[in-house]
Write a protein that holds these residues in place. Structure first.
Motif, PDB file in Angstrom:
ATOM      1  N   VAL A 266       0.812  -1.227   0.000  1.00 21.71           N
ATOM      2  CA  VAL A 266       0.000   0.000   0.000  1.00 21.71           C
ATOM      3  C   VAL A 266       0.847   1.281   0.000  1.00 21.71           C
ATOM      4  N   ASN A 267       2.153   1.141   0.115  1.00 18.95           N
ATOM      5  CA  ASN A 267       3.054   2.300   0.114  1.00 18.95           C
ATOM      6  C   ASN A 267       3.991   2.178  -1.081  1.00 18.95           C
ATOM      7  N   PRO A 268       3.755   2.968  -2.124  1.00 22.26           N
ATOM      8  CA  PRO A 268       4.551   2.818  -3.347  1.00 22.26           C
ATOM      9  C   PRO A 268       6.018   3.187  -3.143  1.00 22.26           C
ATOM     10  N   ARG A 269       6.864   2.522  -3.890  1.00 23.86           N
ATOM     11  CA  ARG A 269       8.293   2.844  -3.890  1.00 23.86           C
ATOM     12  C   ARG A 269       8.563   4.009  -4.834  1.00 23.86           C
ATOM     13  N   TYR A 270       7.736   4.132  -5.853  1.00 26.57           N
ATOM     14  CA  TYR A 270       7.937   5.179  -6.858  1.00 26.57           C
ATOM     15  C   TYR A 270       6.666   5.999  -7.024  1.00 26.57           C
ATOM     16  N   VAL A 271       6.823   7.297  -7.011  1.00 26.31           N
ATOM     17  CA  VAL A 271       5.756   8.227  -7.358  1.00 26.31           C
ATOM     18  C   VAL A 271       6.375   9.269  -8.283  1.00 26.31           C
ATOM     19  N   LEU A 272       5.574   9.827  -9.148  1.00 25.92           N
ATOM     20  CA  LEU A 272       6.087  10.831 -10.062  1.00 25.92           C
ATOM     21  C   LEU A 272       6.446  12.091  -9.283  1.00 25.92           C
ATOM     22  N   ARG A 273       7.690  12.473  -9.380  1.00 24.09           N
ATOM     23  CA  ARG A 273       8.194  13.675  -8.708  1.00 24.09           C
ATOM     24  C   ARG A 273       8.441  14.750  -9.760  1.00 24.09           C
ATOM     25  N   ASN A 274       8.377  15.994  -9.332  1.00 20.04           N
ATOM     26  CA  ASN A 274       8.617  17.097 -10.268  1.00 20.04           C
ATOM     27  C   ASN A 274       9.964  16.959 -10.965  1.00 20.04           C
ATOM     28  N   TRP A 275      10.988  16.559 -10.226  1.00 22.84           N
ATOM     29  CA  TRP A 275      12.320  16.457 -10.830  1.00 22.84           C
ATOM     30  C   TRP A 275      12.382  15.351 -11.878  1.00 22.84           C
ATOM     31  N   MET A 276      11.629  14.283 -11.675  1.00 21.69           N
ATOM     32  CA  MET A 276      11.610  13.198 -12.654  1.00 21.69           C
ATOM     33  C   MET A 276      10.934  13.675 -13.945  1.00 21.69           C
ATOM     34  N   ALA A 277       9.810  14.349 -13.770  1.00 19.88           N
ATOM     35  CA  ALA A 277       9.089  14.867 -14.932  1.00 19.88           C
ATOM     36  C   ALA A 277       9.945  15.891 -15.674  1.00 19.88           C
ATOM     37  N   GLU A 278      10.594  16.764 -14.940  1.00 22.63           N
ATOM     38  CA  GLU A 278      11.449  17.781 -15.561  1.00 22.63           C
ATOM     39  C   GLU A 278      12.582  17.141 -16.356  1.00 22.63           C
ATOM     40  N   SER A 279      13.201  16.122 -15.794  1.00 28.02           N
ATOM     41  CA  SER A 279      14.277  15.423 -16.489  1.00 28.02           C
ATOM     42  C   SER A 279      13.767  14.765 -17.770  1.00 28.02           C
ATOM     43  N   ALA A 280      12.608  14.133 -17.693  1.00 30.38           N
ATOM     44  CA  ALA A 280      12.021  13.486 -18.872  1.00 30.38           C
ATOM     45  C   ALA A 280      11.650  14.524 -19.928  1.00 30.38           C
ATOM     46  N   ILE A 281      11.116  15.653 -19.493  1.00 28.03           N
ATOM     47  CA  ILE A 281      10.736  16.720 -20.435  1.00 28.03           C
ATOM     48  C   ILE A 281      11.964  17.267 -21.146  1.00 28.03           C
ATOM     49  N   ARG A 282      13.032  17.521 -20.405  1.00 27.00           N
ATOM     50  CA  ARG A 282      14.262  18.052 -21.012  1.00 27.00           C
ATOM     51  C   ARG A 282      14.802  17.116 -22.083  1.00 27.00           C
ATOM     52  N   LYS A 283      14.779  15.819 -21.788  1.00 26.00           N
ATOM     53  CA  LYS A 283      15.250  14.850 -22.781  1.00 26.00           C
ATOM     54  C   LYS A 283      14.297  14.787 -23.971  1.00 26.00           C
ATOM     55  N   ALA A 284      12.996  14.782 -23.696  1.00 24.66           N
ATOM     56  CA  ALA A 284      12.002  14.698 -24.775  1.00 24.66           C
ATOM     57  C   ALA A 284      12.108  15.899 -25.710  1.00 24.66           C
TER      58      ALA A 284
END
Length: 138
Positions: free
Chosen positions: A73-91
């Motif tokens: 019930v406690n996820p190891r991974y959640v979408l974080r702003n820094w993860m999204a930002e990193s993916a956006i920069r690469k995309a």
């Protein structure tokens, strides 16, 4: 948790990854960074004692079963702003590898995943992420 600026999601996840005896000792491996951060609070030991008392009143299963139940019930991974930002920069450079990795990771957020671990998705956010500001405007 609020006083220390603790990461709530990772604190609860890491509670599921630590044995009760290790929690009592209060010494945590570097990978348990959220619990380590929280342990700096002056009331951490008191909180641990209350937590252990509560578990002893309600727990009829083993420590291993508790860990397994909590990990469900406690996820190891959640979408974080820094993860999204990193993916956006690469995309923006036509590299969608991180978008793909995030999608794959977030489809099974409760399962530890080797690629996600290598990417640091369960690690303490990188220092550059502190400067991120997110707007909800559309």
């Amino acid at each position: 948790m609020e006083d220390t600026g603790a990461d709530f999601t990772m604190t609860f996840r890491q509670l599921s990854e630590v044995t009760l005896s290790r929690l009592q000792k209060g010494s945590f491996a570097p990978s348990l960074w959220a619990l380590s951060d929280l342990s700096s609070h002056k009331h951490f030991r008191d909180w641990v004692q209350l937590y252990l008392q509560r578990l002893s009143r309600i727990m009829s299963d083993s420590d291993e079963e508790r860990q397994h139940r909590m990990q469900g019930v406690n996820p190891r991974y959640v979408l974080r702003n820094w993860m999204a930002e990193s993916a956006i920069r690469k995309a923006e450079k036509n590299d969608f590898s991180e978008v793909t990795l995030l999608q794959k990771t977030l489809m099974e957020p409760f399962m530890e995943q080797e690629e996600a671990e290598r990417a640091g998705y369960a690690s303490k956010p990188p220092s550059w992420a502190q400067q991120l500001r997110v707007s909800c405007s559309s």
